[in-house]
Design a protein around this motif. Structure first.
Motif, PDB file in Angstrom:
ATOM      1  N   PHE A 313     -87.109 -59.100   3.436  1.00  0.00           N
ATOM      2  CA  PHE A 313     -86.918 -60.606   3.411  1.00  0.00           C
ATOM      3  C   PHE A 313     -85.961 -61.181   4.145  1.00  0.00           C
ATOM      4  N   ILE A 314     -84.546 -60.833   4.217  1.00  0.00           N
ATOM      5  CA  ILE A 314     -83.606 -61.229   5.054  1.00  0.00           C
ATOM      6  C   ILE A 314     -83.769 -61.220   6.394  1.00  0.00           C
ATOM      7  N   LEU A 315     -84.307 -60.143   6.737  1.00  0.00           N
ATOM      8  CA  LEU A 315     -84.757 -59.988   8.380  1.00  0.00           C
ATOM      9  C   LEU A 315     -85.981 -61.360   8.706  1.00  0.00           C
ATOM     10  N   MET A 316     -86.946 -61.195   7.926  1.00  0.00           N
ATOM     11  CA  MET A 316     -87.563 -62.434   8.161  1.00  0.00           C
ATOM     12  C   MET A 316     -87.456 -63.886   8.064  1.00  0.00           C
ATOM     13  N   LEU A 317     -86.374 -63.898   7.033  1.00  0.00           N
ATOM     14  CA  LEU A 317     -85.774 -65.309   6.715  1.00  0.00           C
ATOM     15  C   LEU A 317     -85.003 -65.609   7.975  1.00  0.00           C
ATOM     16  N   GLY A 318     -84.319 -65.022   8.726  1.00  0.00           N
ATOM     17  CA  GLY A 318     -83.708 -65.045  10.239  1.00  0.00           C
ATOM     18  C   GLY A 318     -84.576 -65.645  10.976  1.00  0.00           C
ATOM     19  N   VAL A 319     -85.751 -65.025  11.021  1.00  0.00           N
ATOM     20  CA  VAL A 319     -87.032 -65.665  11.914  1.00  0.00           C
ATOM     21  C   VAL A 319     -87.382 -67.249  11.579  1.00  0.00           C
ATOM     22  N   THR A 320     -87.599 -67.001  10.249  1.00  0.00           N
ATOM     23  CA  THR A 320     -88.279 -68.241   9.759  1.00  0.00           C
ATOM     24  C   THR A 320     -87.184 -69.313   9.749  1.00  0.00           C
ATOM     25  N   MET A 321     -86.105 -69.151   9.476  1.00  0.00           N
ATOM     26  CA  MET A 321     -85.207 -70.332   9.850  1.00  0.00           C
ATOM     27  C   MET A 321     -85.394 -71.119  11.175  1.00  0.00           C
ATOM     28  N   ILE A 322     -85.826 -70.673  11.977  1.00  0.00           N
ATOM     29  CA  ILE A 322     -86.025 -71.026  13.404  1.00  0.00           C
ATOM     30  C   ILE A 322     -87.197 -72.228  12.984  1.00  0.00           C
ATOM     31  N   ALA A 323     -87.912 -72.119  11.978  1.00  0.00           N
ATOM     32  CA  ALA A 323     -89.017 -73.018  11.564  1.00  0.00           C
ATOM     33  C   ALA A 323     -88.788 -74.248  10.922  1.00  0.00           C
ATOM     34  N   ALA A 324     -87.430 -73.997  10.124  1.00  0.00           N
ATOM     35  CA  ALA A 324     -86.649 -75.004   9.422  1.00  0.00           C
ATOM     36  C   ALA A 324     -86.841 -76.634   9.771  1.00  0.00           C
ATOM     37  N   PRO A 325     -87.712 -77.388   9.226  1.00  0.00           N
ATOM     38  CA  PRO A 325     -88.024 -78.624   9.788  1.00  0.00           C
ATOM     39  C   PRO A 325     -86.709 -79.662   9.709  1.00  0.00           C
ATOM     40  N   GLY A 326     -86.454 -80.498  10.540  1.00  0.00           N
ATOM     41  CA  GLY A 326     -85.049 -81.306  10.413  1.00  0.00           C
ATOM     42  C   GLY A 326     -85.387 -82.474   9.248  1.00  0.00           C
ATOM     43  N   VAL A 327     -85.659 -82.027   8.102  1.00  0.00           N
ATOM     44  CA  VAL A 327     -85.581 -82.874   6.913  1.00  0.00           C
ATOM     45  C   VAL A 327     -84.746 -82.328   5.854  1.00  0.00           C
ATOM     46  N   PRO A 328     -84.022 -82.904   4.869  1.00  0.00           N
ATOM     47  CA  PRO A 328     -83.410 -82.540   3.934  1.00  0.00           C
ATOM     48  C   PRO A 328     -84.089 -81.543   2.930  1.00  0.00           C
ATOM     49  N   GLY A 329     -83.880 -80.300   2.839  1.00  0.00           N
ATOM     50  CA  GLY A 329     -84.654 -79.353   1.978  1.00  0.00           C
ATOM     51  C   GLY A 329     -85.593 -78.724   2.779  1.00  0.00           C
ATOM     52  N   GLY A 330     -85.645 -78.833   4.387  1.00  0.00           N
ATOM     53  CA  GLY A 330     -86.456 -78.330   5.220  1.00  0.00           C
ATOM     54  C   GLY A 330     -86.609 -76.495   5.094  1.00  0.00           C
ATOM     55  N   ALA A 331     -85.412 -76.313   5.115  1.00  0.00           N
ATOM     56  CA  ALA A 331     -85.280 -74.666   4.965  1.00  0.00           C
ATOM     57  C   ALA A 331     -85.759 -73.967   3.996  1.00  0.00           C
ATOM     58  N   VAL A 332     -85.882 -74.595   2.546  1.00  0.00           N
ATOM     59  CA  VAL A 332     -86.621 -73.818   1.738  1.00  0.00           C
ATOM     60  C   VAL A 332     -88.081 -73.975   1.721  1.00  0.00           C
ATOM     61  N   MET A 333     -88.567 -75.171   2.303  1.00  0.00           N
ATOM     62  CA  MET A 333     -89.919 -75.486   2.500  1.00  0.00           C
ATOM     63  C   MET A 333     -90.341 -74.448   3.583  1.00  0.00           C
ATOM     64  N   ALA A 334     -89.749 -74.041   4.643  1.00  0.00           N
ATOM     65  CA  ALA A 334     -90.207 -73.042   5.798  1.00  0.00           C
ATOM     66  C   ALA A 334     -90.092 -71.755   4.975  1.00  0.00           C
ATOM     67  N   ALA A 335     -89.250 -71.560   3.778  1.00  0.00           N
ATOM     68  CA  ALA A 335     -89.119 -70.209   3.463  1.00  0.00           C
ATOM     69  C   ALA A 335     -90.050 -69.955   2.280  1.00  0.00           C
ATOM     70  N   LEU A 336     -90.874 -70.731   1.829  1.00  0.00           N
ATOM     71  CA  LEU A 336     -91.617 -70.707   0.551  1.00  0.00           C
ATOM     72  C   LEU A 336     -92.927 -69.720   0.910  1.00  0.00           C
ATOM     73  N   GLY A 337     -93.347 -69.494   2.006  1.00  0.00           N
ATOM     74  CA  GLY A 337     -94.231 -68.575   2.143  1.00  0.00           C
ATOM     75  C   GLY A 337     -93.584 -67.135   2.055  1.00  0.00           C
ATOM     76  N   LEU A 338     -92.392 -66.933   2.614  1.00  0.00           N
ATOM     77  CA  LEU A 338     -91.742 -65.568   2.390  1.00  0.00           C
ATOM     78  C   LEU A 338     -91.707 -65.606   0.857  1.00  0.00           C
ATOM     79  N   LEU A 339     -91.033 -66.237   0.259  1.00  0.00           N
ATOM     80  CA  LEU A 339     -90.909 -66.298  -1.371  1.00  0.00           C
ATOM     81  C   LEU A 339     -92.033 -65.705  -1.926  1.00  0.00           C
ATOM     82  N   GLU A 340     -93.279 -66.323  -1.581  1.00  0.00           N
ATOM     83  CA  GLU A 340     -94.463 -65.823  -2.349  1.00  0.00           C
ATOM     84  C   GLU A 340     -95.154 -64.442  -1.877  1.00  0.00           C
ATOM     85  N   SER A 341     -95.048 -64.440  -0.569  1.00  0.00           N
ATOM     86  CA  SER A 341     -95.609 -63.162  -0.028  1.00  0.00           C
ATOM     87  C   SER A 341     -94.987 -61.728  -0.007  1.00  0.00           C
ATOM     88  N   MET A 342     -93.469 -62.072   0.001  1.00  0.00           N
ATOM     89  CA  MET A 342     -92.723 -60.769   0.024  1.00  0.00           C
ATOM     90  C   MET A 342     -91.738 -60.845  -1.036  1.00  0.00           C
TER      91      MET A 342
END
Length: 388
Positions: A313-342
């Motif tokens: 999960f941490i390894l994938m999170l490092g990649v997914t953080m690239i996807a974090a949109p530039g809005v408040p709370g964007g990082a957790v939005m980008a990580a929701l898929g990993l939280l659910e699937s992994m």
């Protein structure tokens, strides 16, 4: 309400949810549960779009950068993010069992979901693809766009990113406080909120402490490599730290971060390249928060938090953080898929994650941008070593 920032709205939603849930009749709480159920289903539909819309163009843009400097910066930023996640994991393993009631919700309820009221009705909103399929598509399109000579695919993906950004900024973020309000009203009605609030307070303090400790680690390494005083560099970066607390945006803080980084004696061309790039790809503070919050929520629900579960999960999170949109709370939005699937999070657990994350989002952003200055020092030193 429109004049309030996202954090005040979330905090107000939590308070009102607890108040309303403590005396509201069952029919009212079921109505709120219906709204949160519909919103949760819509969020599930949007997650694959968020993954494809942000990861694919992000990887495509990285592939068309400035060669070795891009590779060095990306590598250092990724390693920093992974170390931050592992630090948060091992601290959580060592401390959380002593301060949290591990399996508390499972001990209190045979099935915690049974304590929550069910919605009056649900509307099925199946996503266009599964989360893992979305990740694979994002990597395929992103890497493909970086390799081929044409720009048509990259332009399509950038347009898709803009659409997803509008979806998040105009629909998901504005409705998020109402979703949190509904979830906490239901949790209060079901008698679970006291335990969850105690988790909020304890985890919040630990996360802020971890941010500060990791900044000291980053600047100690940068100071050693760059032959500079780490405390002087940290002092120079404080304007960026406090600006980020106010803006809650790495991108909005770039001008201040850039100015303060140059005060640390970094080559101007290096700083001009590294700081804007790291505002997108280096989110160590956000990673610390996400891992810590996920560990707390999982322990509370008696879920497995072994290294075998969390390290991928941490390894994938490092990649997914690239996807974090530039809005408040964007990082957790980008990580929701990993939280659910992994990690197997359901709608209620992802709602708790969102609330936990956004409550300290400004401090995570401040850690991110301040750490960017350390990455710039390390990259500057590495580039000098290569040319020497």
């Amino acid at each position: 309400m429109r004049k309030l920032g996202l954090l005040p709205k979330i905090l107000l939603a939590i308070v009102l949810g607890i108040v309303i849930g403590s005396f509201a009749p069952e029919w009212a709480v079921k109505g709120l549960a219906t709204f949160s159920g519909l919103f949760g289903n819509f969020l599930g539909f949007a997650i694959p779009l968020i993954i494809i819309g942000f990861i694919a163009p992000g990887i495509g843009e990285l592939g068309k950068g400035a060669g070795r400097l891009l590779g060095m910066t990306t590598g250092v930023a990724y390693i920093s993010t992974i170390i931050a996640g592992l630090l948060a994991y091992f601290v959580a393993v060592g401390l959380f069992p002593h301060i949290l009631e591990v399996g508390g919700l499972v001990n209190q309820y045979a099935n915690p979901e049974e304590a929550l009221l069910k919605p009056y009705f649900t509307v099925d909103m199946p996503p266009i693809v599964g989360v893992m399929t979305a990740l694979l598509l994002a990597f395929t399109f992103g890497l493909g766009a970086a390799v081929i000579k044409g720009n048509a695919l990259q332009k399509v993906m950038v347009d898709l990113r803009e659409i997803v950004e509008k979806l998040i900024a105009s629909v998901i973020i504005p409705l998020l406080p109402y979703h949190i309000f509904s979830v906490f009203a239901n949790l209060t009605y079901g008698g679970q909120v006291t335990m969850i609030l105690s988790v909020f307070a304890k985890v919040f303090v630990i996360i802020i402490a971890l941010h500060l400790i990791y900044l000291l680690v980053q600047y100690s390494v940068a100071g050693q490599m760059g032959r500079k005083n780490p405390f002087t560099m940290l002092k120079n970066m404080m304007p960026a730290y406090f600006t980020a607390i106010g803006t809650q945006s790495s991108a909005a803080t770039i001008p201040v971060t850039l100015r303060q980084t140059k005060k640390n004696g970094i080559n101007e061309k290096i700083a001009d390249f590294v700081i804007p790039l790291c505002a997108t790809i280096h989110l160590s503070g956000s990673t610390i928060t996400l891992v810590s919050c996920a560990m707390a929520v999982m322990m509370l629900n008696g879920m497995s938090t072994s290294l075998a579960v969390m390290f991928p999960f941490i390894l994938m999170l490092g990649v997914t953080m690239i996807a974090a949109p530039g809005v408040p709370g964007g990082a957790v939005m980008a990580a929701l898929g990993l939280l659910e699937s992994m990690l197997g999070f359901n709608t209620t657990l992802t709602s708790l994650m969102i609330a936990l994350y956004i409550a300290q989002d400004s401090f995570g952003t401040a850690c991110n941008v301040t750490g960017d200055g350390a990455i710039a020092v390390i990259t500057d030193r590495m580039s000098k070593s290569e040319t020497a």
